[in-house]
Design an enzyme around this catalytic site. Structure first.
Site, PDB file in Angstrom:
ATOM      1  N   GLY A   2       0.813  -1.216   0.000  1.00 26.94           N
ATOM      2  CA  GLY A   2       0.000   0.000   0.000  1.00 26.94           C
ATOM      3  C   GLY A   2       0.842   1.260   0.000  1.00 26.94           C
ATOM      4  O   GLY A   2       0.554   2.219  -0.721  1.00 26.94           O
ATOM      5  N   ASP A   3       1.918   1.250   0.786  1.00 23.99           N
ATOM      6  CA  ASP A   3       2.810   2.417   0.837  1.00 23.99           C
ATOM      7  C   ASP A   3       3.467   2.659  -0.518  1.00 23.99           C
ATOM      8  O   ASP A   3       3.567   3.799  -0.981  1.00 23.99           O
ATOM      9  CB  ASP A   3       3.908   2.201   1.888  1.00 23.99           C
ATOM     10  CG  ASP A   3       3.346   1.957   3.281  1.00 23.99           C
ATOM     11  OD1 ASP A   3       2.236   2.456   3.563  1.00 23.99           O
ATOM     12  OD2 ASP A   3       4.017   1.279   4.073  1.00 23.99           O
ATOM     13  N   SER A   4       3.928   1.584  -1.144  1.00 25.99           N
ATOM     14  CA  SER A   4       4.619   1.744  -2.425  1.00 25.99           C
ATOM     15  C   SER A   4       3.649   2.207  -3.511  1.00 25.99           C
ATOM     16  O   SER A   4       4.040   2.939  -4.420  1.00 25.99           O
ATOM     17  CB  SER A   4       5.313   0.438  -2.833  1.00 25.99           C
ATOM     18  OG  SER A   4       4.405  -0.630  -2.899  1.00 25.99           O
TER      19      SER A   4
END
Length: 348
Positions: free
Chosen positions: A300-302
């Site tokens: 999700g962060d990437s």
């Protein structure tokens, strides 16, 4: 700004810098500590012993982490710039883990302005990988000591004023709400881009009052399908369709009327849902075979890091989503939030 150049210090983010302690574990370990499979939580008293057991009994890897710090690292990686295009704020301990993390992210090209405290050790996050999915158990440690005084320091304020885009995860609402609000207000008053992430169901459930104070400032709101449905429940909406929730969320109160709110909800391997002006549409996700997936930590962060890297270059929203799909599908083929030396932009 050209379509290929992002200026130094363009993106500023703040959150909890955590050193990920990552290991593949059996389901019994997950169940023993009631770790949230596929989600994240703050470590309870019952869960604190898991860190020692993890290090003692499993081959672990230490990887610089923390939700927003991951976003900043991927943003920098996608830009392939010789200058730090992203700046990250957070608090670490005056210890070896803090030094390791600073050295690691600096080598990644990121600029960090860490507050250093002697009160607590550098925060850690147990990344428990089981069946290609991850459970995250965070022990914030020094991260929760970030102070508004540090945010108000001259070095930080120079970085805040230089930035043109801001990204903060919901996790930071539990640490320095004043800093989040001040950043959101600065972005609004100066017509800069403010982006925010719902981050985890527990943020919506237990810190809703703070979330609802920040949400009106969000030009871009990110989340996954579980967070979207939890948010709909908190709003007492009789909705479960993620695309419909995205559309309705886009119409909530907004402080900066010069910018429309764009809501981006991911659904793992399923279509990404985008809500704009009360309407929604979807962007399909490129499928990755299960054999190629190492772990989903940082997916999700990437996604957000890839999305913001294209947004910073002025690309249309669907192209930004495709960039996010590329970065997330790349990162899950590596352990933790790590990646190859250079991105392959032909894959977007």
């Amino acid at each position: 700004m050209s379509a290929t150049t992002v200026p130094e210090g363009f993106l500023l983010g703040m959150c909890n810098p955590l050193l990920d302690i990552s290991a593949v574990v059996p389901k019994e370990f997950i169940d023993k500590y009631e770790a949230p499979h596929g989600s994240a939580c703050l470590a309870s008293e019952k869960q604190l012993p898991l860190y020692g057991e993890l290090v003692s009994n499993y081959p672990v890897k230490y990887i610089a982490g923390g939700a927003t710090q991951n976003v900043m690292r991927v943003f920098q990686w996608m830009n392939q710039s010789s200058v730090p295009t992203a700046v990250f704020l957070g608090c670490v301990g005056d210890d070896e883990f803090g030094s390791i993390m600073r050295d690691t992210v600096t080598k990644d090209g990121l600029k960090v302005i860490y507050q250093v405290t002697k009160e607590k050790p550098t925060g850690t996050c147990a990344v428990l990988v089981c069946d290609n999915e991850r459970a995250l158990v965070a022990n914030l440690g020094a991260a929760e000591k970030y102070s508004f005084e540090h945010y108000q320091s001259e070095q930080v304020q120079i970085a805040v004023k230089q930035a043109q885009m801001y990204y903060i995860s919901g996790f930071f609402l539990t640490v320095s709400f004043e800093s989040v609000l001040a950043t959101a207000q600065h972005a609004c008053e100066n017509d800069k881009i403010f982006s925010f992430n719902l981050s985890a169901p527990f943020i919506i459930q237990f810190f809703n009052d703070k979330l609802m104070q920040i949400l009106p400032y969000a030009d871009y709101l990110f989340g996954n399908e579980e967070e979207a449905r939890t948010f709909a429940t908190s709003m007492k909406w009789d909705l479960t369709d993620v695309a419909e929730i995205a559309a309705k969320t886009s119409l909530l109160e907004k402080k900066n009327e010069k910018r429309q709110r764009i809501v981006v909800f991911t659904q793992g391997a399923d279509d990404v849902c985008i809500g704009i002006n009360g309407q929604s549409h979807k962007v399909p996700v490129r499928k990755i075979s299960k054999e190629m997936i190492v772990d989903t930590n940082g997916a999700g962060d990437s996604f957000v890091g890839g999305f913001l890297s294209y947004l910073a270059k002025g690309y249309p929203i669907d192209d930004c989503v495709k960039a996010g799909i590329y970065t997330s599908s790349t990162i899950i083929q590596y352990e933790g939030c790590t990646y190859p030396e250079k991105p392959d932009l032909t894959q977007i």
